[in-house]
Design a protein around this motif. Structure first.
Motif, mmCIF file in Angstrom:
data_model
loop_
_atom_site.group_PDB
_atom_site.id
_atom_site.type_symbol
_atom_site.label_atom_id
_atom_site.label_comp_id
_atom_site.label_asym_id
_atom_site.label_seq_id
_atom_site.Cartn_x
_atom_site.Cartn_y
_atom_site.Cartn_z
ATOM 1 N N LEU A 2 2.314 -2.508 1.392
ATOM 2 C CA LEU A 2 2.174 -1.050 0.979
ATOM 3 C C LEU A 2 3.570 -0.918 -0.017
ATOM 4 C CD1 LEU A 2 1.968 0.181 4.263
ATOM 5 C CD2 LEU A 2 0.167 0.148 2.627
ATOM 6 N N PRO A 3 3.224 -0.866 -1.437
ATOM 7 C CA PRO A 3 4.332 -0.870 -2.367
ATOM 8 C C PRO A 3 4.844 0.709 -2.481
ATOM 9 C CG PRO A 3 2.295 -0.849 -3.487
ATOM 10 C CD PRO A 3 1.807 -0.940 -1.959
ATOM 11 N N ILE A 23 2.202 4.111 -2.867
ATOM 12 C CA ILE A 23 1.584 4.307 -4.041
ATOM 13 C C ILE A 23 0.332 4.146 -3.923
ATOM 14 C CG2 ILE A 23 3.701 4.429 -5.441
ATOM 15 C CD1 ILE A 23 3.112 1.706 -6.477
ATOM 16 N N LEU A 24 -0.451 3.281 -3.272
ATOM 17 C CA LEU A 24 -1.998 2.824 -3.247
ATOM 18 C C LEU A 24 -2.626 3.790 -2.240
ATOM 19 C CD1 LEU A 24 -1.902 -0.912 -3.502
ATOM 20 C CD2 LEU A 24 -1.949 0.890 -5.181
ATOM 21 N N ASP A 25 -1.857 4.790 -1.341
ATOM 22 C CA ASP A 25 -2.281 5.545 -0.488
ATOM 23 C C ASP A 25 -3.384 5.122 0.583
ATOM 24 O OD1 ASP A 25 -2.322 8.337 0.500
ATOM 25 O OD2 ASP A 25 -4.127 8.853 -0.577
ATOM 26 N N ARG A 26 -2.840 4.063 1.197
ATOM 27 C CA ARG A 26 -3.549 3.408 2.065
ATOM 28 C C ARG A 26 -3.213 3.742 3.513
ATOM 29 N NH1 ARG A 26 -3.298 -3.082 0.161
ATOM 30 N NH2 ARG A 26 -4.542 -2.765 -1.411
ATOM 31 N N ASP A 27 -4.237 3.763 4.522
ATOM 32 C CA ASP A 27 -3.969 4.330 5.802
ATOM 33 C C ASP A 27 -3.224 3.138 6.548
ATOM 34 O OD1 ASP A 27 -4.798 6.848 5.240
ATOM 35 O OD2 ASP A 27 -7.156 6.145 6.087
ATOM 36 N N TRP A 28 -2.349 3.219 7.530
ATOM 37 C CA TRP A 28 -1.800 2.284 8.239
ATOM 38 C C TRP A 28 -0.979 2.658 9.279
ATOM 39 C CZ3 TRP A 28 3.979 1.421 8.009
ATOM 40 C CH2 TRP A 28 4.603 2.419 7.379
ATOM 41 N N GLY A 54 1.339 5.808 9.525
ATOM 42 C CA GLY A 54 2.251 5.481 8.432
ATOM 43 C C GLY A 54 2.384 6.628 7.459
ATOM 44 N N THR A 55 3.524 6.350 6.533
ATOM 45 C CA THR A 55 3.694 7.573 5.594
ATOM 46 C C THR A 55 2.531 7.778 4.575
ATOM 47 O OG1 THR A 55 5.914 6.897 5.884
ATOM 48 C CG2 THR A 55 5.375 8.321 4.007
ATOM 49 N N PRO A 56 1.987 8.742 4.401
ATOM 50 C CA PRO A 56 0.881 9.060 3.269
ATOM 51 C C PRO A 56 1.601 8.806 1.836
ATOM 52 C CG PRO A 56 1.441 11.129 4.174
ATOM 53 C CD PRO A 56 2.344 10.015 5.015
ATOM 54 N N PHE A 57 0.885 9.130 0.800
ATOM 55 C CA PHE A 57 1.291 9.131 -0.354
ATOM 56 C C PHE A 57 2.366 10.096 -0.558
ATOM 57 C CE2 PHE A 57 1.409 10.680 -4.998
ATOM 58 C CZ PHE A 57 1.824 9.469 -5.531
ATOM 59 N N PHE A 58 3.656 9.731 -0.998
ATOM 60 C CA PHE A 58 4.952 10.727 -1.130
ATOM 61 C C PHE A 58 5.682 10.461 -2.259
ATOM 62 C CE2 PHE A 58 9.049 12.016 0.093
ATOM 63 C CZ PHE A 58 8.846 13.412 0.242
ATOM 64 N N LEU A 59 5.836 11.746 -3.016
ATOM 65 C CA LEU A 59 6.444 11.383 -4.437
ATOM 66 C C LEU A 59 7.672 12.434 -4.274
ATOM 67 C CD1 LEU A 59 6.486 10.114 -7.160
ATOM 68 C CD2 LEU A 59 5.289 12.069 -8.197
ATOM 69 N N LYS A 60 8.999 11.875 -4.527
ATOM 70 C CA LYS A 60 10.170 12.773 -4.576
ATOM 71 C C LYS A 60 10.991 12.539 -5.613
ATOM 72 C CE LYS A 60 13.440 11.493 -1.568
ATOM 73 N NZ LYS A 60 14.321 11.280 -0.341
ATOM 74 N N ALA A 61 11.697 13.596 -6.440
ATOM 75 C CA ALA A 61 12.446 13.362 -7.439
ATOM 76 C C ALA A 61 13.669 14.101 -6.876
ATOM 77 C CB ALA A 61 11.796 14.116 -8.601
#
Length: 67
Positions: A2-3, A23-28, A54-61
């Motif tokens: 999971l990158p 970033i690939l939005d995989r379920d884990w 696990g953590t879903p796709f998440f973007l933070k600035a």
């Protein structure tokens, strides 16, 4: 796999940061627990599996200013 990506740039008194998780939005499954229990009147124990997603796709600035 999971990158995750972390990009950061610092100026003299300003820091900019961008973070992306999964970033690939995989379920884990982040954590997995197996429990076994039995009540007094049950002949055989009961086994259960629980997991924490696990953590879903998440973007933070973020931006930081230093003085």
């Amino acid at each position: 796999m999971l990158p995750d990506v972390l990009v950061s740039y610092t100026f003299k008194c300003l820091k900019l940061k961008l973070t992306a998780e999964n970033i690939l939005d995989r379920d884990w499954k982040e954590a997995q627990f197996e429990t076994e229990s039995r009540l007094r009147n049950e002949a055989t124990p009961l086994s259960e599996i629980h997991f924490t997603p696990g953590t879903p796709f998440f973007l933070k600035a973020s931006a930081s200013y230093f003085f």
